[in-house]
Design an enzyme around this catalytic site. Sequence first.
Site, PDB file in Angstrom:
ATOM      1  CG  ASN A  12       5.298  -3.154   6.760  1.00 32.81           C
ATOM      2  OD1 ASN A  12       6.022  -2.922   7.945  1.00 32.81           O
ATOM      3  ND2 ASN A  12       4.563  -2.368   6.277  1.00 32.81           N
ATOM      4  CE  LYS A  14       0.878  -2.955   7.283  1.00 32.02           C
ATOM      5  NZ  LYS A  14      -0.455  -2.798   6.841  1.00 32.02           N
ATOM      6  CG  HIS A 104       2.976   1.759   4.314  1.00 24.49           C
ATOM      7  ND1 HIS A 104       1.562   1.933   5.108  1.00 24.49           N
ATOM      8  CD2 HIS A 104       3.343   0.458   3.970  1.00 24.49           C
ATOM      9  CE1 HIS A 104       1.221   0.664   4.768  1.00 24.49           C
ATOM     10  NE2 HIS A 104       2.384  -0.229   4.356  1.00 24.49           N
ATOM     11  CD  GLU A 106      -0.536   0.861   7.642  1.00 30.58           C
ATOM     12  OE1 GLU A 106      -1.254  -0.118   7.515  1.00 30.58           O
ATOM     13  OE2 GLU A 106       0.593   0.922   8.317  1.00 30.58           O
ATOM     14  CD  GLU A 173       1.105   1.409   0.362  1.00 29.01           C
ATOM     15  OE1 GLU A 173       1.247   0.462   1.119  1.00 29.01           O
ATOM     16  OE2 GLU A 173       1.294   2.356   0.772  1.00 29.01           O
ATOM     17  N   GLY A 179      -4.873  -4.643   4.082  1.00 26.95           N
ATOM     18  CA  GLY A 179      -5.655  -5.125   5.259  1.00 26.95           C
ATOM     19  C   GLY A 179      -7.139  -5.163   5.234  1.00 26.95           C
ATOM     20  CB  SER A 219      -5.202  -8.346   0.992  1.00 25.99           C
ATOM     21  OG  SER A 219      -5.970  -7.451   1.943  1.00 25.99           O
TER      22      SER A 219
END
Length: 261
Positions: A12, A14, A104, A106, A173, A179, A219
């Site tokens: 991904n 992003k 996702h 985010e 996730e 991250g 991560s």
Amino acid sequence: MNTQRKPLIAGNWKMNYDHLQALAFLQKLSWSLKNTAYDSSVTEVAVFPPFTDLRSAQTIVVSEKLPIKIGAQDVSHEQSGAYTGDIAAAFLSSLDVSYVIVGHSERREYHAETDSLVGKKSAAALTAGITPVICVGESLQQREEQGTAVPLVQLTEVLAEVPEGAEFVIAYEPVWAIGSGQAAMAAQAQEMCSHIRSKLRELRGEEVASATRILYGGSVKSDNIAEFMQQPDVDGALVGGASLKIDEFTKIVQYQTGSAE
């Protein structure tokens, strides 16, 4: 990892790389995979560039027959109409997009996407022949307060909008690991992926539960991918930052050969 389910390593990107950078990256990634004797019949690789890169990515993948699938990072739940800024699944299909990420963390956090909307996006992707990668996951506070409940509730609500018999991928996730540089332990990933597969069995039956690939995302790096992939219910990875580095992503893809060590 169950050997009957083909592993999927999904990168991904992003909001990184323009279309020219995408061309250069994909060509270099192809060379890197070729140099390590990557076998697409053993492990599937997909990259998820920004929308503006998709046409360029399709062009190089098709013209040079790269062993890489193309995915999109989002999709509209509507087929067409007055939805400024949205991208219809049919548009993605015309660019040979095989997968699309939906839900996702985010998107859920920054765009207030609900489970119902994620389910509708999944259904829209499926009508265009695109496989949705359905993301579920919990924050650290949610994990401490509710244990494994949140991802299972998310999955239940999303699949309520997805037709029976549809093929999809699940990406677990843990939000607290994305991250942060602090991945979940392999045992934690396995525990949650096992619960997800059990919930799939409850919702869609044994055949679907056994066939559906469940990815871990959060991560993921070359030095921890092999441990995750040793888990019986982890069938691949949704890779973020590490997917932007050619050598690192190649090592992740080649976790089975020992090149990730």
